[in-house]
Design an enzyme around this catalytic site. Structure first.
Site, PDB file in Angstrom:
ATOM      1  N   ASP A  56       9.341  -0.765  -5.989  1.00 26.62           N
ATOM      2  CA  ASP A  56       9.322  -1.339  -5.517  1.00 26.62           C
ATOM      3  C   ASP A  56       9.178  -3.147  -5.872  1.00 26.62           C
ATOM      4  OD1 ASP A  56      11.131  -3.311  -3.830  1.00 26.62           O
ATOM      5  OD2 ASP A  56      10.050  -1.708  -2.021  1.00 26.62           O
ATOM      6  N   GLU A  57       9.936  -4.263  -5.569  1.00 29.59           N
ATOM      7  CA  GLU A  57       9.018  -5.356  -6.575  1.00 29.59           C
ATOM      8  C   GLU A  57       7.675  -5.415  -5.657  1.00 29.59           C
ATOM      9  OE1 GLU A  57      10.612  -9.682  -6.784  1.00 29.59           O
ATOM     10  OE2 GLU A  57      12.591  -8.614  -5.615  1.00 29.59           O
TER      11      GLU A  57
END
Length: 744
Positions: A274-275
């Site tokens: 995930d970012e």
């Protein structure tokens, strides 16, 4: 002689671009092509491919010019249409609304249309040499987290609270998005957020440091099944989540990313963070002390690709130092890079362009009439009729045109709040608000927002009064929107926001007995107990976030146009009040979702939804009454439309364990079908109950002998708030000795 020189120059030009390398030979098997490509890469080249997952300065993955390999951007969102890519795109209903359709066929069609537009835009961007964010073909979709808490801000992105429903819709989305070509993938799917991720976002603590403490049985029976289904559906990637799982960050969790995902389930794709999730292993969770240590634990755990917060010198750029020190092997790096390039190969990047039929897609294939019609059909199928006193709906189309309608509330005519998060942006001409849609069925529509925004902290009863007075029918449009529930923003309670309840109560009083129809635009459940019980509210329609076709779909449903009888069902339980809402940070499943709910009845149960017609069930038949321990069971039931209109029914099949040796759900959805049943007709609906659906977790998936009960109908058994149709039940026995599913 001149021709030979020209031919030689052309050949040299081809060699300089790598056109004769075996990895570009479409006649070779994928694995041989991968062997050739990976073995040509330097460590530095491989590290740049692994460290450039996208998002701002973090992408795209750079070209490798000496091999004729171009850039590629991994960061694409396809949740309910081509989200965030430059230019217009068709916007379909938000995921939770699509789940309310209980229709894998619909999800498959929406995903396939989304992939068409993603591919069409990608082809256009490549022709321009543009590789910015959201221009690639690898989607960070679908979201398969369980809606385990009614206040979680990202509930709207999920398919609801049930692992089986989510699994079936996940398979439909993945196969629809990736297409059915025997060689090429239209757009690649990425299942997220892996795993034990379902809040909090920001209340009471931040998701970026949160530790989800989960019991092994809950993990196996609630949080993992839909992701395993995603593997079997053929997804190309997984996204590891922000949180820790029992103390270990998901993106550094070897048990999750290697032992379960790869060794147990056989996944051979890639894992993207995930970012910022890889950086947060250190700066959020304090699990490591340096980016070097973080790279070591994440890569060795099973992470292939880093999606950072736009950092150029991000965690994975420290991989060469880890290799030099012997903390990560070169073979491990080659192993991590393979699925990245396999994905690009299957998308057709290294084959002659004419071989891939998806390369013919272009801007003409975006926002087509067929896609706009699908957006409308999807919105209609997503609506859930919660209340319909005395046949308030459908309105009579012939009579309504000459009557005066009032449409009030913050959602009545605000285009921006009808879509939900991660939404595409369609051309304004294709966006129909409730006000615009209702104007198509009545020549006289009065409008008043009452409050300009969903927070409704500033409310004008005078506006509402001016619209409602003199109206024959009143439509009230209330809800939440992304101002109040979305990524990084949990809700604080179940109440209608701000002065919305007052707006509704004032409207009912002003209507003075004239029909009032309440439309709800939300994902998190809302406390509408006043509207449910008050006779002044004739009908309630839960619309979720229907996107561009909102107004058209509402108009068709309110007048009961052909094919528009509501048949959506709630994909999550609506609690009766905050006293039924357990703490967000507690990850036990006790008291959560219909499978483990408490003794007190909810406001609306999972699977609930009314129709404009009525149904009756008969002849619940099982293929046998005694099933071998590893045996499957064939089941069928007949549903008859006993009402006065054609309609769809969602037939639901639930399983109850009679004497399991471990805690199990009180009952579990094991089958569902959305079927069209014409008025006066009956349909036989078949199901197959597999032995895996009877398994319980006891250190392994275990099948136990004993008694079981099936319930078939248009709803759960034993509900206080229920639909008019009946529920049938059938008992069967499983014979034999307990054994693991792996032995069957």
């Amino acid at each position: 002689m001149v021709l030979l020189r020209i031919a030689a120059l052309l050949l040299l030009a081809g060699l300089s671009k790598g056109e004769d390398f075996p990895f570009k030979d479409p006649t070779l098997p994928w694995e041989k092509r991968l062997d050739d490509l990976v073995n040509r890469l330097t460590l530095e080249e491989m590290v740049l491919q692994m460290s450039r997952g996208g998002s701002k300065n973090n992408g795209p993955a750079p070209p490798i010019e000496r091999l004729g390999i171009g850039p590629y951007n991994w960061n694409t969102e396809c949740l309910h249409g081509d989200g965030f890519a430059p230019g217009w795109a068709t916007a379909f209903p938000q995921s939770l609304g699509l789940a309310a359709s209980f229709s894998p066929e619909l999800i498959h069609r929406v995903a396939n249309a989304t992939a068409t537009e993603v591919r069409a835009k990608h082809n256009h961007f490549v022709s321009l040499g543009y590789y910015g964010d959201h221009t690639g073909l690898s989607c960070f979709s679908p979201v398969l987290n369980i809606m385990r808490h009614p206040l979680w801000g990202r509930n709207q992105e999920t398919y609801g609270e049930d692992p089986f429903l989510t699994s079936q819709l996940a398979v439909a989305f993945v196969t629809g998005l990736q297409g059915d070509h025997p060689r090429y993938v239209k757009a690649s799917a990425g299942c997220k957020h892996f795993d034990v991720h379902g809040g909090p976002e920001n209340i009471p603590v931040s998701r970026l440091q949160f530790n989800a403490k989960v019991a092994e049985r809950d993990w196996r029976m609630t949080f993992l099944p839909q992701f395993e289904a995603c593997v079997h559906a053929g997804t190309f990637s997984f996204m590891c989540s922000y949180n820790r799982i029992n103390g270990i960050p998901a993106c550094a969790n070897k048990k999750l990313l290697t032992d379960i995902l790869r060794k147990e389930w056989g996944f051979n794709g890639y894992v993207v963070s995930d970012e910022g999730a890889v950086e947060l292993i250190m700066v959020g969770h304090l699990y490591t002390h340096s980016f070097l240590e973080t790279a070591i634990v994440s890569v060795n755990a099973g992470c292939n690709l880093e999606l950072s917060y736009g950092m150029r010198r991000n965690v994975f750029t420290h991989i060469p130092e880890a290799v030099a020190k012997g903390n990560i092997t070169l073979e491990m790096i080659k192993d991590r890079i393979r699925p990245l390039f396999l994905t690009r190969m299957r998308l057709g990047e290294f084959d002659p362009p004419t071989m891939n039929p998806y390369n013919a897609l272009g801007l003409k294939d975006i926002q087509t009439e067929a896609h706009r019609q699908l957006a409308l059909d999807a919105a209609i199928q997503s609506f859930v009729l919660l209340k319909n006193n005395h046949g308030t709906l459908p309105l009579k189309a012939k009579e309504i045109f000459g009557k005066k309608l009032a449409v009030v509330g913050p959602f009545a005519d605000n285009q921006m709040i009808l879509f939900g998060d991660y939404a595409p942006v369609p051309e304004p001409q294709y966006i129909y608000t409730p006000r615009r849609g209702l104007a198509m069925i009545s020549a006289h529509v009065n409008f008043a927002a009452g409050c300009a925004f969903p927070k409704c902290d500033h409310y004008s009863v005078a506006e509402v009064k001016s619209a409602v007075e003199g109206a024959d029918i009143v439509v009230v449009c209330l809800g939440t929107g992304i101002d109040l529930e979305m990524e990084a923003n949990d809700r604080k309670d179940l109440a209608l926001p701000g002065h919305q309840l007052q707006l509704l109560q004032d409207t009912v009083a002003l209507a003075d007995g004239r029909p009032v129809i309440l439309l709800l635009f939300n994902a998190c459940p809302i406390d509408i107990s006043w509207a449910k019980s008050h006779d002044g509210v004739g009908a309630i329609l839960a619309c979720s976030f229907p996107a561009q076709a909102t107004g058209l779909a509402i108009a068709k449903v309110l007048v009961g146009a052909e094919g528009s009888s509501p048949a959506g069902r709630l994909p999550a339980t609506w609690p009766a009040g905050m006293h039924q809402v357990p703490p967000m940070e507690n990850y036990t499943m006790a008291g959560r979702t219909y499978r483990y709910y408490g003794d007190e009845a909810p406001l609306y149960p999972f699977g609930y939804g009314l129709s404009f017609t009525t149904f009756h069930y008969s002849d619940l038949v099982t293929s046998t009454s005694v099933v071998p321990i590893c045996g499957n069971l064939s089941v069928s039931v007949i549903v008859e439309n006993t009402g006065t209109r054609d309609g769809d029914e969602v037939v639901q099949l639930y399983l109850r364990w009679g004497n399991a040796s471990v805690p199990v759900p009180r009952w579990q959805l094991v089958g569902f079908r959305r079927v069209a049943v014409p008025m006066g007709h009956a349909v036989k609906v078949p199901f197959q109950l597999t032995y895996q659906q009877r398994a319980v977790w006891l250190g392994q998936w275990l099948l136990e002998p004993g008694s079981f009960t099936l319930f078939a109908g248009g709803q759960q058994p034993s509900q206080e708030t229920r639909v008019p149709s009946n529920i049938l039940q059938a008992d069967f026995t499983v014979a034999g000795s307990a054994q693991g599913t792996s032995q069957c």
